[in-house]
Design a protein around this motif. Structure first.
Motif, PDB file in Angstrom:
ATOM      1  N   VAL A 575     -38.861  20.884 -27.342  1.00  0.00           N
ATOM      2  CA  VAL A 575     -38.665  19.498 -26.912  1.00  0.00           C
ATOM      3  C   VAL A 575     -39.287  19.344 -25.539  1.00  0.00           C
ATOM      4  CG1 VAL A 575     -37.013  17.675 -26.441  1.00  0.00           C
ATOM      5  CG2 VAL A 575     -36.541  19.345 -28.250  1.00  0.00           C
ATOM      6  N   GLY A 576     -40.411  18.599 -25.482  1.00  0.00           N
ATOM      7  CA  GLY A 576     -41.057  18.311 -24.213  1.00  0.00           C
ATOM      8  C   GLY A 576     -40.928  16.843 -23.868  1.00  0.00           C
ATOM      9  N   ALA A 577     -41.571  16.432 -22.783  1.00  0.00           N
ATOM     10  CA  ALA A 577     -41.483  15.037 -22.338  1.00  0.00           C
ATOM     11  C   ALA A 577     -42.023  14.087 -23.395  1.00  0.00           C
ATOM     12  CB  ALA A 577     -42.233  14.864 -21.025  1.00  0.00           C
ATOM     13  N   SER A 578     -43.034  14.517 -24.140  1.00  0.00           N
ATOM     14  CA  SER A 578     -43.633  13.622 -25.144  1.00  0.00           C
ATOM     15  C   SER A 578     -42.727  13.411 -26.347  1.00  0.00           C
ATOM     16  CB  SER A 578     -44.974  14.200 -25.605  1.00  0.00           C
ATOM     17  OG  SER A 578     -44.784  15.504 -26.156  1.00  0.00           O
ATOM     18  N   HIS A 579     -41.748  14.302 -26.543  1.00  0.00           N
ATOM     19  CA  HIS A 579     -40.876  14.178 -27.711  1.00  0.00           C
ATOM     20  C   HIS A 579     -39.623  13.346 -27.414  1.00  0.00           C
ATOM     21  CE1 HIS A 579     -43.068  18.036 -28.248  1.00  0.00           C
ATOM     22  NE2 HIS A 579     -43.188  17.610 -29.513  1.00  0.00           N
ATOM     23  N   VAL A 580     -39.339  13.108 -26.128  1.00  0.00           N
ATOM     24  CA  VAL A 580     -38.062  12.468 -25.774  1.00  0.00           C
ATOM     25  C   VAL A 580     -37.977  11.054 -26.330  1.00  0.00           C
ATOM     26  CG1 VAL A 580     -36.651  11.644 -23.866  1.00  0.00           C
ATOM     27  CG2 VAL A 580     -37.723  13.902 -23.746  1.00  0.00           C
ATOM     28  N   GLU A 581     -39.024  10.244 -26.116  1.00  0.00           N
ATOM     29  CA  GLU A 581     -38.972   8.864 -26.582  1.00  0.00           C
ATOM     30  C   GLU A 581     -38.953   8.810 -28.097  1.00  0.00           C
ATOM     31  OE1 GLU A 581     -41.419   4.663 -25.985  1.00  0.00           O
ATOM     32  OE2 GLU A 581     -41.660   6.316 -24.570  1.00  0.00           O
ATOM     33  N   GLU A 582     -39.627   9.740 -28.756  1.00  0.00           N
ATOM     34  CA  GLU A 582     -39.616   9.781 -30.209  1.00  0.00           C
ATOM     35  C   GLU A 582     -38.217  10.063 -30.745  1.00  0.00           C
ATOM     36  OE1 GLU A 582     -41.213  12.762 -33.742  1.00  0.00           O
ATOM     37  OE2 GLU A 582     -42.144  12.827 -31.748  1.00  0.00           O
ATOM     38  N   LEU A 583     -37.459  10.934 -30.059  1.00  0.00           N
ATOM     39  CA  LEU A 583     -36.136  11.334 -30.529  1.00  0.00           C
ATOM     40  C   LEU A 583     -35.021  10.404 -30.035  1.00  0.00           C
ATOM     41  CD1 LEU A 583     -36.497  15.193 -30.041  1.00  0.00           C
ATOM     42  CD2 LEU A 583     -36.522  13.951 -32.201  1.00  0.00           C
ATOM     43  N   MET A 584     -35.196   9.813 -28.865  1.00  0.00           N
ATOM     44  CA  MET A 584     -34.126   9.005 -28.271  1.00  0.00           C
ATOM     45  C   MET A 584     -34.398   7.512 -28.339  1.00  0.00           C
ATOM     46  SD  MET A 584     -32.893  11.128 -24.896  1.00  0.00           S
ATOM     47  CE  MET A 584     -31.553   9.965 -24.675  1.00  0.00           C
ATOM     48  N   GLY A 585     -35.600   7.113 -28.691  1.00  0.00           N
ATOM     49  CA  GLY A 585     -35.920   5.701 -28.726  1.00  0.00           C
ATOM     50  C   GLY A 585     -36.470   5.223 -27.395  1.00  0.00           C
ATOM     51  N   GLU A 586     -36.795   3.945 -27.351  1.00  0.00           N
ATOM     52  CA  GLU A 586     -37.374   3.379 -26.149  1.00  0.00           C
ATOM     53  C   GLU A 586     -36.351   3.378 -25.013  1.00  0.00           C
ATOM     54  OE1 GLU A 586     -39.575  -0.797 -24.754  1.00  0.00           O
ATOM     55  OE2 GLU A 586     -38.917  -0.463 -26.826  1.00  0.00           O
ATOM     56  N   PRO A 587     -36.771   3.692 -23.788  1.00  0.00           N
ATOM     57  CA  PRO A 587     -35.833   3.700 -22.650  1.00  0.00           C
ATOM     58  C   PRO A 587     -35.233   2.319 -22.447  1.00  0.00           C
ATOM     59  CG  PRO A 587     -37.884   4.789 -22.067  1.00  0.00           C
ATOM     60  CD  PRO A 587     -38.121   4.130 -23.387  1.00  0.00           C
ATOM     61  N   PRO A 588     -33.992   2.257 -22.059  1.00  0.00           N
ATOM     62  CA  PRO A 588     -33.358   0.948 -21.819  1.00  0.00           C
ATOM     63  C   PRO A 588     -33.972   0.253 -20.619  1.00  0.00           C
ATOM     64  CG  PRO A 588     -31.923   2.735 -21.121  1.00  0.00           C
ATOM     65  CD  PRO A 588     -33.071   3.384 -21.840  1.00  0.00           C
ATOM     66  N   ARG A 589     -34.093  -1.060 -20.712  1.00  0.00           N
ATOM     67  CA  ARG A 589     -34.707  -1.830 -19.629  1.00  0.00           C
ATOM     68  C   ARG A 589     -33.788  -1.939 -18.425  1.00  0.00           C
ATOM     69  NH1 ARG A 589     -37.297  -7.315 -21.422  1.00  0.00           N
ATOM     70  NH2 ARG A 589     -38.043  -7.081 -19.285  1.00  0.00           N
ATOM     71  N   VAL A 590     -32.535  -1.531 -18.594  1.00  0.00           N
ATOM     72  CA  VAL A 590     -31.598  -1.656 -17.493  1.00  0.00           C
ATOM     73  C   VAL A 590     -32.016  -0.837 -16.284  1.00  0.00           C
ATOM     74  CG1 VAL A 590     -30.130   0.265 -18.226  1.00  0.00           C
ATOM     75  CG2 VAL A 590     -29.139  -1.597 -16.924  1.00  0.00           C
ATOM     76  N   PHE A 591     -32.861   0.199 -16.515  1.00  0.00           N
ATOM     77  CA  PHE A 591     -33.298   1.042 -15.415  1.00  0.00           C
ATOM     78  C   PHE A 591     -34.579   0.540 -14.768  1.00  0.00           C
ATOM     79  CE2 PHE A 591     -30.969   4.043 -18.222  1.00  0.00           C
ATOM     80  CZ  PHE A 591     -29.865   4.163 -17.413  1.00  0.00           C
ATOM     81  N   ASP A 592     -35.126  -0.566 -15.289  1.00  0.00           N
ATOM     82  CA  ASP A 592     -36.334  -1.119 -14.693  1.00  0.00           C
ATOM     83  C   ASP A 592     -35.931  -2.038 -13.543  1.00  0.00           C
ATOM     84  OD1 ASP A 592     -38.903  -1.809 -14.187  1.00  0.00           O
ATOM     85  OD2 ASP A 592     -39.063  -3.257 -15.840  1.00  0.00           O
ATOM     86  N   THR A 593     -35.505  -1.426 -12.429  1.00  0.00           N
ATOM     87  CA  THR A 593     -34.925  -2.195 -11.322  1.00  0.00           C
ATOM     88  C   THR A 593     -35.821  -2.216 -10.093  1.00  0.00           C
ATOM     89  OG1 THR A 593     -33.716  -0.203 -10.640  1.00  0.00           O
ATOM     90  CG2 THR A 593     -32.560  -1.772 -12.049  1.00  0.00           C
ATOM     91  N   GLU A 594     -36.935  -1.517 -10.074  1.00  0.00           N
ATOM     92  CA  GLU A 594     -37.776  -1.496  -8.884  1.00  0.00           C
ATOM     93  C   GLU A 594     -38.683  -2.735  -8.852  1.00  0.00           C
ATOM     94  OE1 GLU A 594     -39.893   2.130  -8.466  1.00  0.00           O
ATOM     95  OE2 GLU A 594     -38.206   3.386  -9.028  1.00  0.00           O
TER      96      GLU A 594
END
Length: 810
Positions: A575-594
């Motif tokens: 499990v590398g960085a490229s597999h995370v979004e495939e396994l967990m889905g799209e990151p939640p927008r709640v963290f797009d705070t910058e």
């Protein structure tokens, strides 16, 4: 003095002694014994004895009147013959017999008694004799039924009245044998129509018949119940005899076994005495009743509690340090304080000492630290959650006044521990119910956590003291605001602010991954997590102070892989960085705070929450219109006051910021804090609001990489606030590069790890002007305005000139 009554004359005397009665009405031909105590009444009796023994007896309207006035007496009474009088220590007992009824015409007040002049009050003649006989027969039949169905009326009276044809004699004889109220009896006495009197009496007898019927039903039911209990008692005695013949009594055997358990527990004298007393009660009562079950439950609790059972302490400071390092990475200062705590316990050889309260966001390891302390001390660990409890009985237990009563949570935890010296963690002490009963719960906790009082802690269910002085209490909380100061004073606060990204990565690689792999049925040969995968989860999916969401993310990936392994699709997966979004889905927008760029009217603040520090945007906008300040975003009173103070400071110093005073007269200012559904309050947004307001008035952008926290005064001074460590952690998680803090909070920086301070520049400020110098892209100079579409602000004077030219051309 002779006791034989004189023969009454047909003529009435001019005056006759008056005897008022409080709650009795005497009818003609009725013989009654009375107790006389009032002075005037005794004098009236003596006067009657000295004359012809005739006395006028009348009822008073209010029974509470000690000496009734003339207006309190009924007008119709009975002329009686005083048959007998016996002096008593207080008053006298007399026997009177009614002769005829009469009506008072006048009352005379003698020196020691009252006398009356009365007139005849005869009945009217019967008009319809047939109706008279019919009604009288019905009355006699109903009266006889009542007399023969009960035992309050003599049956001889029924036989006597069957031979009486006078309706007045029948009515007065029956009325005198019934328990009538004064108004009912007086109405019968005053009635002059014999037939009407019989009708009234028949209605009274109908009600009396219903009362007698219900009374007989109740008596029959009680008799049946008594017979049932007598039968059960007889059968139980027979059963005891049979069991004795067969070689023993199981109930006695159980009682003997319980007696041995009580004596073997080595309880304190008071507890043992109470347990033996309850056992003796149990032996005397029926074994099938609910009360017996209640007593048995009580005895079971008494023998199950660890009255004299201790676990052996094995505190080795070196071994304890090893345990803490095995269970927890980082948290060096916290572990150092725990080792000091254990060293004191070892040297004092007692559990009395400071009570540790771990305070921090969820998932930072508060509960696991308590488990490590118990493991290092060699004691049992019991966790008791206090979140949401509302009633003091949850802590002190319920009194044994009803079926289903139980001990409180403290006694339950001691039974669960099985030893008298466990490590008892009172979890979520800040989440005790906040209704009117919450104060009682905190009062109970004050006693439980006080080493000077908890050696005699009394649970309402046990009703005997239980010694808690050997218990090591540890408490946890997310915040200190809801804990009362007296309880807070009992504890030593240890703050756990959270973990940095590097610390989370290290903890995940050392602890979390292996635990989730095991929980999801995998092993190291099936899955391997690369460090960049954990970093991606931390950055994009779980911006939190603790580790719970991080572990959930790892668990989610493990479940996805477990399914693939179970279906035979893979045997091993890296499990590398490229597999995370495939396994967990799209990151939640709640963290797009910058912020994407430096913007006008938007300042970044820092907020403290029970889940850790977070960034908070404050937006300000100036509009033409009526001068007013409009606040939105579910702000509390403190933040509203901060906004007022910020605007007042800027208006007072408008000349220094080159803001025309006319700007305030023609400008409506709106301050908004996004996420309006979440209530926000606290004394740390003053700098942020002042920066946002000045930015929108001067049209100067605020640097997007700068976050700030602190409260201001009307004179522009910046005051220190709390939660600096958590706020700086939150700023780092959000990618902030510069943090402005009050100068008075510099001492709080010593608790912040060096690796955090290397990621962010801390700027202590003493005044709000110092914060402005750091927050703006350029220091606020002449008032400027931004033209839509332009990259750089255009001075306001030039904009006004353009407007003037356009107006001239038009």
């Amino acid at each position: 003095m002779s006791d034989d009554p004189p023969t009454p004359e047909n003529n009435l005397p001019d005056r006759m002694p008056l005897l008022p009665l409080q709650d009795t009405v005497i009818f003609p031909m009725m013989r009654l014994q009375l107790a006389v105590e009032r002075e005037k009444s005794l004098a009236a009796v003596q006067q009657a004895l000295s004359q012809d023994r005739r006395i006028f007896v009348v009822s008073q309207r209010e029974t509470s009147d000690g000496e009734p006035g003339d207006e309190s007496l009924y007008q119709v009474g009975t002329i009686c013959i005083l048959l007998h009088s016996v002096p008593q220590e207080q008053g006298a007992v007399i026997l009177v017999q009614g002769i005829t009824k009469a009506r008072i015409s006048s009352i005379w007040h003698e020196p020691t008694y009252r006398a009356v002049t009365v007139e005849q009050f005869p009945d009217t003649e019967v008009v319809d004799e047939v109706e008279e006989r019919a009604v009288m027969r019905n009355v006699l039949e109903r009266f006889g039924a009542i007399a023969f169905s009960g035992d309050s009326i003599p049956q001889e009276l029924v036989y006597f009245l069957q031979n009486i044809s006078d309706p007045m004699v029948v009515a007065f004889s029956i009325a005198g044998s019934l328990h009538l109220s004064v108004p009912e009896a007086q109405s019968i006495l005053e009635m002059t129509d014999p037939v009407r009197r019989l009708h009234i009496l028949y209605g009274i007898l109908a009600k009396e018949a219903e009362v007698v019927s219900v009374q007989n039903a109740i008596k029959s039911a009680v008799d049946d119940e008594m017979k049932k209990h007598q039968k059960e008692y007889y059968l139980r005695e027979q059963m005891k005899a049979i069991q004795n013949e067969l070689g023993g009594n199981s109930a006695r055997s159980d009682a003997s076994e319980m007696n041995e358990k009580i004596l073997g527990k080595q309880m304190p004298e008071v507890a043992e005495k109470e347990a033996l007393r309850q056992l003796a009660r149990l032996e005397r009562m029926s074994q099938e009743g609910p009360e017996a079950e209640t007593v048995r439950n009580y005895l079971d609790w008494m023998v199950d509690l660890p009255w004299n059972t201790f676990s052996d302490d094995s505190i080795d400071i070196g071994e304890a340090k090893k345990v803490l390092d095995e269970d927890h990475a980082f948290l060096e200062k916290v572990k150092e304080r725990i080792l000091e705590f254990l060293a004191v316990h070892k040297l004092q050889n007692t559990s009395r000492g400071s009570i540790i309260c771990f305070v921090g966001p969820p998932g930072v390891g508060k509960t696991s630290l308590g488990k490590s302390i118990a493991r290092a001390m060699g004691r049992k660990f019991v966790r008791l959650s206090l979140g949401g409890i509302h009633d003091e009985a949850d802590m002190r237990g319920h009194r044994r006044t009803y079926i289903g009563a139980m001990p409180g949570r403290i006694i339950y935890a001691m039974k669960q521990a099985g030893t008298k010296n466990p490590v008892l963690m009172l979890d979520e002490i800040d989440k005790i119910g906040s209704d009117y009963r919450g104060g009682d719960i905190y009062s109970a906790l004050l006693e439980i956590l006080d080493p000077e009082q908890n050696n005699n802690f009394t649970d309402h269910y046990l009703n005997v003291p239980f010694d808690l002085s050997n218990v090591v209490f540890i408490t946890t909380a997310n915040t200190l605001e809801r804990i009362p100061p007296p309880l807070l004073d009992r504890m030593e606060i240890i703050q756990l602010a959270g973990y940095t990204e590097e610390e989370k990565l290290d903890i995940a690689m050392r602890y979390l991954i292996s635990r989730q792999i095991e929980r999801n049925g995998l092993d190291a040969s099936k899955v391997t997590f690369l460090p960049d995968a954990i970093t991606t989860i931390i950055d994009k999916y779980t911006r939190e102070a603790g580790l719970r969401n991080l572990e959930r993310g790892i668990g989610k990936i493990c479940r996805k892989i477990a399914r693939k392994v179970a279906e035979g699709l893979v045997e091993h997966q890296n499990v590398g960085a490229s597999h995370v979004e495939e396994l967990m889905g799209e990151p939640p927008r709640v963290f797009d705070t910058e912020l994407d760029q430096d913007e006008v009217g938007i300042a970044t603040g820092l907020a403290w929450t029970p889940a850790g520090g977070e960034i908070l945007f404050v937006e300000a906008m100036a509009m033409e219109g009526k001068p007013m300040l409009h606040l939105t975003g579910s702000l509390g009173d403190i933040m509203k006051e901060s906004a007022d103070a910020a605007l007042s400071y800027i208006r007072a110093n408008a000349d220094r910021f080159n803001i025309p005073t006319s700007r305030f007269r023609d400008t409506s200012l709106h301050i908004h804090v996004p996420a309006g559904a979440l209530p926000k309050d606290g004394p740390s947004a003053g700098i942020t609001m002042a920066t946002a307001v000045l930015s929108t008035l001067c049209r100067k952008p605020v640097r997007r990489e700068v976050a700030m926290t602190g409260e201001i005064t009307l004179r522009g001074k910046v005051l220190p606030i709390g939660g600096i460590k958590e706020k700086i952690f939150g700023a780092v998680r959000a990618g902030i590069k510069v943090v402005i803090i009050p100068e008075g909070n510099q001492r709080d920086l010593v608790d912040i790890p060096r690796q955090i301070l290397q990621k962010v520049r801390i700027v202590p400020v003493k005044t709000i002007d110092d914060a402005f110098d750091e927050a703006f892209v350029a220091c606020p100079g002449p008032v400027e305005a931004v033209v839509p579409g332009a990259k750089m602000p255009i001075p306001m004077q030039e904009k006004e000139a353009v407007i003037v030219r356009e107006n001239s051309e038009s």
